[in-house]
Design an enzyme around this catalytic site. Structure first.
Site: not given
Length: 533
Positions: A228, A359
């Protein structure tokens, strides 16, 4: 909200229709059950007529036979699919009257005191409430309870009380206060059964809503949450098309509150569209994009294994040193995926998009149990051909692995993805973190200013060529870095001890070893190899 809406509120229309069909089936079963009880009543009444009271036995047998005839008719109509509202209402009236028909029969055959003490009417009333509850009819028990309470009071005050002797009426069990208490108990029993029935329907409605929440478009069934983040949630799911086969996938869903903001939805859609073009063995494949109610999602390949972050933290905590062959293999697989992202991805016009991940970090490198290495989470990626200067200057990613120019807010290109690869390779060899500090500002300061320790001093067993290779990969000036992922890959291939004889087997063994090593205390590592923003 009226009572009808209150009852239907928890249930969706398809579920309500299915429940109605099941209730019709239970209605037929209940009618058969009443038939059986009627037969038992005839047999018991006959035995009672022979041994105890002929009048009461005959009366009970007659009522039982009438019951049998009625419920046989109801079962026949329901079996033919000819139920209808009129039949159900008539059946409810007959059922509600049964206990008090027996009561009146007992009064005229055995006397009032016997009728007030008889167990047959209460037993029939209890059976009536149970049957209504089993049929999921919330109003029926309440109506039956209120009707029975009124019927009992009317019988007592209009018929039974006048037939009681002075001696009998002086007894507490036969007094008006006791009968009023009995009637109140009948009404409360009906109310209780109605509440239970309503509660069951609500639970069924919530369960149905949960199942629908886990069933996306009839193709995907969510199993468990595995990650999450600020933008979405990742679930392990099953792809279940109409063909009947199943395949485990990962579902990434945008948070419902973000689905109301056009900017987030546009970013999420862009990520899905971009990732769908990244078809390469070293990149997690996106297979589908869609919307379910108030949330958007896309389906992607599920990598069954660990994140590189989990492997690193467990190796570091246990003191396990990765061989330069395994480190070289990991770097080679990551760089191969970046070569494709930077050079191989094509737009609709067939021209390269030059996708920069922005990233690259251990959390976004996945190692499968079979020894595969895959780059995931292109959520902040940008195709340079389409990106403006401002979008390539924005800060994104994990702070300890961003390129210095990205940390400074300067424009970046493909070389910005090479710096974090250098950081990971240094850490894998050294068995320690390179720039990670106690706080984010301290990490950023180390990233842009601290000297790069000589990895060969920490690992004298590796080839000395590793140090110049890493210094070039970790150059803070992007012009001093490798010019491309392809060039960095070629330099890595040239290192004498960077190749493994069986890369897949070695990486699979590494993942298996990491799985058997306990996670360090105070650190959460995702066991499922998926990562969200």
């Amino acid at each position: 909200m009226n009572l009808r809406n209150l009852l239907a509120a928890p249930l969706r229309e398809p579920h309500e229709a299915a429940l109605s069909r099941e209730i019709e089936r239970v209605e037929r079963i209940t009618a058969r059950a009443w038939q059986i009880m009627a037969v038992v009543g005839v047999i018991a009444s006959t035995a009672f007529a022979v041994r105890v009271s002929a009048a009461m036995g005959i009366g009970g047998a007659v009522i039982s036979m009438v019951m049998f005839a009625w419920f046989s008719f109801v079962a026949w109509r329901l079996g033919k699919g000819r139920g209808g509202r009129a039949l159900h209402l008539s059946n409810m009236v007959v059922e509600a009257v049964m206990p008090w028909t027996y009561t009146i029969m007992i009064v005229f055959t055995q006397g009032t005191e016997y009728a007030l003490a008889s167990w047959v009417p209460p037993m029939l009333f209890c059976a009536l409430l149970i049957s209504y509850t089993a049929r999921f009819r919330p109003l029926a028990p309440l109506l039956a309870g209120v009707f029975s309470a009124a019927m009992f009071l009317a019988l007592y005050f209009l018929v039974l009380r006048a037939r009681l002797s002075e001696t009998a009426i002086s007894q507490l069990i036969n007094q008006p206060a006791t009968q009023i208490s009995r009637s109140i108990t009948l009404a409360l029993s009906g109310l209780l059964c109605s509440a239970v029935t309503l509660s069951i329907r609500r639970v069924m409605g919530r369960a149905e809503a949960t199942v629908r929440e886990q069933d996306l478009f009839g193709k995907y069934r969510l199993l468990q949450r595995v990650a999450s983040g600020g933008m979405g949630v990742v679930f392990e799911a099953l792809y279940c098309p109409e063909g009947g086969f199943e395949r485990r996938v990962a579902i990434k869903r945008i948070h419902p509150h973000l689905a109301e903001q056009e900017r987030f939805v546009a970013n999420f859609r862009s990520e899905a569209e971009l990732c769908a073009r990244l078809a390469h063995p070293n990149i997690v494949q996106v297979m589908d994009f869609g919307r379910f109610e108030d949330s958007y999602f896309f389906a992607m390949e599920l990598v069954d294994g660990l994140t590189l972050s989990a492997v690193m933290s467990r190796c570091f905590a246990s003191g396990y040193r990765l061989t330069p062959e395994i480190v070289g293999t990991l770097g080679r697989e990551i760089l191969t995926g970046l070569v494709y992202a930077h050079e191989g991805v094509r737009g609709a016009d067939g021209k390269p998009l030059r996708v920069v991940h922005r990233d690259v970090c251990p959390q976004n490198v996945l190692l499968s149990n079979n020894g595969e290495v895959k780059i995931s989470d292109f959520g902040v990626a940008r195709p340079l051909r389409q990106a403006s200067l401002e979008t390539t200057k924005t800060m994104g990613g994990h702070v300890a692995y961003v390129a210095p120019e990205q940390a400074r807010g300067e424009p970046m290109d493909e070389r910005g993805d090479l710096f974090p690869v250098g950081v990971m390779l240094w850490e894998l060899l050294a068995g320690a973190r390179l720039f990670l500090r106690e706080s984010e500002p301290a990490t950023l300061m180390a990233l842009v200013a601290d000297p790069i320790p000589n990895v060969c001093e920490r690992r004298p067993d590796i080839a000395p060529e590793w140090q110049p290779f890493l210094l070039r990969a970790l150059a803070r000036d992007p012009t001093a870095r490798f010019a491309s992922a392809r060039e960095m890959l070629a330099a890595l291939d040239a290192l004498a001890d960077s190749r493994s004889r069986d890369p897949a087997q070695d990486l699979a063994a590494l993942v298996a070893m990491a799985r058997q090593t306990p996670a360090p205390a105070g650190r959460v590592d995702l066991e499922a190899a998926t990562q969200t923003d």
